[in-house]
Design an enzyme around this catalytic site. Structure first.
Site, PDB file in Angstrom:
ATOM      1  N   HIS A   1      72.003  81.814  32.291  1.00  0.00           N
ATOM      2  CA  HIS A   1      70.437  81.316  32.861  1.00  0.00           C
ATOM      3  C   HIS A   1      69.794  82.255  33.503  1.00  0.00           C
ATOM      4  CE1 HIS A   1      72.545  77.697  32.105  1.00  0.00           C
ATOM      5  NE2 HIS A   1      73.318  77.705  32.765  1.00  0.00           N
TER       6      HIS A   1
ATOM      7  N   ASP B   1      75.981  77.676  40.519  1.00  0.00           N
ATOM      8  CA  ASP B   1      76.189  78.205  38.937  1.00  0.00           C
ATOM      9  C   ASP B   1      75.776  79.397  38.624  1.00  0.00           C
ATOM     10  OD1 ASP B   1      76.354  78.181  36.324  1.00  0.00           O
ATOM     11  OD2 ASP B   1      75.756  76.180  36.089  1.00  0.00           O
TER      12      ASP B   1
ATOM     13  N   ILE C   1      68.065  79.959  29.536  1.00  0.00           N
ATOM     14  CA  ILE C   1      67.817  78.629  29.374  1.00  0.00           C
ATOM     15  C   ILE C   1      68.231  78.029  30.915  1.00  0.00           C
ATOM     16  CG2 ILE C   1      68.456  78.481  27.220  1.00  0.00           C
ATOM     17  CD1 ILE C   1      71.200  77.038  27.810  1.00  0.00           C
TER      18      ILE C   1
ATOM     19  N   GLY D   1      71.551  72.809  32.663  1.00  0.00           N
ATOM     20  CA  GLY D   1      71.592  71.421  32.402  1.00  0.00           C
ATOM     21  C   GLY D   1      71.384  70.428  33.791  1.00  0.00           C
TER      22      GLY D   1
END
Length: 284
Positions: free
Chosen positions: A192, A187, A207, A210
């Protein structure tokens, strides 16, 4: 309308060959924070190739995962990726995952729901090898500004937390560099990793993925409730309720009964702000 629900659901599934080996599994586990303490026998199950057990959530990254990317480029879907949020994830295991293998992953849009001011796409990926089905994975993708055509609103199941103290509570720190390591499993979203991109998205810093929180939570359940036995997991689902930042701590509360573990995940440093909700692990 950028989303044509009938066309999207009726489109032919897309298939691709995927493969992985023990290095991909080890990297994924390390990205979840496995390996601390490095010589702990319980952690070596995730990090040492000669003892390797595969956490079922590895299915979300196996072969770099084609489900979400393939689904968002399916016929009938033309959307702004800036309006897309990963709303939820579920996995059903058909048998334990091998530490290495080859499979065919087939992806399609399983459903499109009208939430009024948004649409929800359910992107389904099914993987099978020469011995049969391995897993079925559903990603619920929330697309802001794409609802309102009068379609089916879809399910809105919410799991009420049990009215008792958790059977177990653990805290899992997120290392400062953890998102940088986890993204090596496939990803590459700069949200991120790149502070400037994160600011454009409305965050003061990058962040955590998830799906990294998702994997960390399953590992905590397996280690705490299931005796470290990854093969006992039958299915695992969650709703992404909020964000967490590298450097923060996940508080993972678990309630176990009748082959189920219900879980609530919050960010300790932000007054237990929700991170994962409606989370359920079903096991043997």
């Amino acid at each position: 309308m950028p989303i044509d629900p009938a066309k999207a659901v009726a489109a032919e599934p897309r298939s691709a060959e995927i493969s992985w080996d023990h290095k991909d599994v080890q990297l994924y586990h390390l990205g979840l924070g496995a390996g601390v303490p490095a010589t702990d026998p319980d952690e070596l199950r995730y990090t040492l190739e000669s003892r390797l057990h595969v956490l079922p959530s590895f299915a979300t990254v196996a072969g770099a995962g084609m489900g979400v990317v393939g689904g968002l480029s399916a016929p009938g879907i033309d959307i702004d990726l800036a309006a897309v949020l990963h709303g939820g994830q579920s996995i059903t295991l058909h048998r334990p995952l091998p530490a290495g293998g080859r499979a065919v992953s087939t992806s399609r849009v399983a459903a499109v729901y009208d939430k009024g001011k948004a649409a929800v796409l359910v992107l389904r990926s099914e993987a099978a090898d020469e011995d049969g089905p391995l897993w079925t994975s559903d990603a619920s993708i929330f697309v802001r500004g794409e609802g309102g055509w009068g379609g089916d609103r879809g399910p809105s199941e919410r799991l009420e937390l049990p009215d008792r103290e958790p059977d177990a509570t653990v805290e899992r720190p997120i290392r400062e560099e953890q998102a940088l390591l986890y993204r090596l499993s496939g990803d590459w979203n700069p949200l991120h990793a790149d502070p400037e991109f994160a600011k454009l998205a409305g965050f003061d810093r990058p962040i955590l993925h998830g799906l990294c929180s998702y994997g960390m939570t399953l590992k905590a359940v397996v280690d705490t409730v299931l005796g470290g036995d990854v093969t006992r997991v039958r299915s695992y689902r969650t709703r992404f309720a909020g964000i967490v930042f590298p450097g923060e701590t996940l508080r993972i509360r678990m309630w176990a009964w009748d082959g189920r573990v219900q879980v609530a995940v919050t960010a300790v440093e932000r007054d237990d702000a929700p991170v994962l909700a409606d989370t359920l692990v079903e096991h043997s």
